[in-house]
Write an enzyme that holds these catalytic residues in place. Structure first.
Site, PDB file in Angstrom:
ATOM      1  N   ASP A  29       0.691  -1.187   0.044  1.00  0.00           N
ATOM      2  CA  ASP A  29       0.023  -0.068  -0.119  1.00  0.00           C
ATOM      3  C   ASP A  29       0.897   1.063   0.252  1.00  0.00           C
ATOM      4  O   ASP A  29       1.990   1.303   0.764  1.00  0.00           O
ATOM      5  CB  ASP A  29      -1.057  -0.049   1.165  1.00  0.00           C
ATOM      6  CG  ASP A  29      -2.295   0.955   1.107  1.00  0.00           C
ATOM      7  OD1 ASP A  29      -3.003   0.614   1.122  1.00  0.00           O
ATOM      8  OD2 ASP A  29      -1.612   2.178   0.933  1.00  0.00           O
ATOM      9  N   ILE A  30       0.568   2.092  -0.782  1.00  0.00           N
ATOM     10  CA  ILE A  30       1.574   3.426  -0.723  1.00  0.00           C
ATOM     11  C   ILE A  30       1.301   4.298   0.154  1.00  0.00           C
ATOM     12  O   ILE A  30       2.300   4.853   0.465  1.00  0.00           O
ATOM     13  CB  ILE A  30       0.750   4.400  -2.237  1.00  0.00           C
ATOM     14  CG1 ILE A  30       1.964   5.330  -2.656  1.00  0.00           C
ATOM     15  CG2 ILE A  30      -0.396   4.859  -1.823  1.00  0.00           C
ATOM     16  CD1 ILE A  30       1.672   5.894  -3.941  1.00  0.00           C
ATOM     17  N   GLU A  94     -12.130   3.506  -1.198  1.00  0.00           N
ATOM     18  CA  GLU A  94     -11.740   4.379  -2.131  1.00  0.00           C
ATOM     19  C   GLU A  94     -11.423   4.130  -3.552  1.00  0.00           C
ATOM     20  O   GLU A  94     -11.801   4.769  -4.503  1.00  0.00           O
ATOM     21  CB  GLU A  94     -10.315   4.835  -1.509  1.00  0.00           C
ATOM     22  CG  GLU A  94     -10.260   5.650  -0.264  1.00  0.00           C
ATOM     23  CD  GLU A  94      -8.940   5.988   0.227  1.00  0.00           C
ATOM     24  OE1 GLU A  94      -7.856   5.661  -0.514  1.00  0.00           O
ATOM     25  OE2 GLU A  94      -8.994   6.253   1.437  1.00  0.00           O
ATOM     26  N   HIS A  99     -10.162  -5.583  -3.647  1.00  0.00           N
ATOM     27  CA  HIS A  99      -8.969  -5.762  -3.009  1.00  0.00           C
ATOM     28  C   HIS A  99      -8.991  -6.033  -1.510  1.00  0.00           C
ATOM     29  O   HIS A  99     -10.041  -5.503  -0.986  1.00  0.00           O
ATOM     30  CB  HIS A  99      -7.929  -4.406  -3.472  1.00  0.00           C
ATOM     31  CG  HIS A  99      -8.474  -2.850  -2.737  1.00  0.00           C
ATOM     32  ND1 HIS A  99      -9.537  -2.395  -3.463  1.00  0.00           N
ATOM     33  CD2 HIS A  99      -8.180  -2.558  -1.606  1.00  0.00           C
ATOM     34  CE1 HIS A  99      -9.687  -1.453  -2.615  1.00  0.00           C
ATOM     35  NE2 HIS A  99      -9.162  -1.418  -1.498  1.00  0.00           N
TER      36      HIS A  99
END
Ligand code: 5GP
Length: 115
Positions: A29-30, A94, A99
């Site tokens: 995850d960023i 989002e 996912h």
């Protein structure tokens, strides 16, 4: 239909991909919320859990088994971890591309804050 995750799956935008097969792709995850925060996404765009059909049974199962394998690789299988899928507005989804979040590496606290 395309999404930011579909672009990552196709290698069109960069991501720290740690696993990929014919059905799912996993990458970090960023904006990690825990020392281990990995997203396991379907390679095909399925917007939400609501959109799953019986044809998606294999990809849905693969997501879970890949999560188990990655948890072992990341060293959190014994300490424990959380698998989480947000679906639509009330869950704060989002990115409308199916996912599963794999979160671990520290105590994660209660599943939900009391209101
Ligand atoms: P959701 O709220 O939809 O369940 O989770 C979306 C997650 O995707 C968020 O945790 C967010 O940090 C992550 N994310 C959004 N855009 C990107 C991106 O371009 N690259 C990566 N690696 N993660 C992203």
């Amino acid at each position: 239909m395309t999404t930011i995750f579909a672009q990552i799956v196709r290698g069109e935008i960069p991501a720290d991909i740690i696993y990929q097969d014919d059905l799912v792709t996993a990458f970090r995850d960023i904006h990690p919320l825990a020392p281990v925060h990995i997203l396991i996404v379907s390679n095909e765009v399925i917007p939400t859990v609501n959109d799953l059909t019986i044809e998606d049974e294999q990809v849905a199962g693969r997501m879970m088994l890949v999560a188990k394998k990655i948890a072992e690789q990341e060293g959190v299988a014994e300490s424990g971890y959380r698998l989480l899928i947000n679906c639509r507005d009330h869950a704060g989804q989002e990115v409308y591309h199916l996912h599963m979040h794999l979160l671990g590496g520290r105590p994660l606290g209660p599943m939900l804050a009391r209101q």
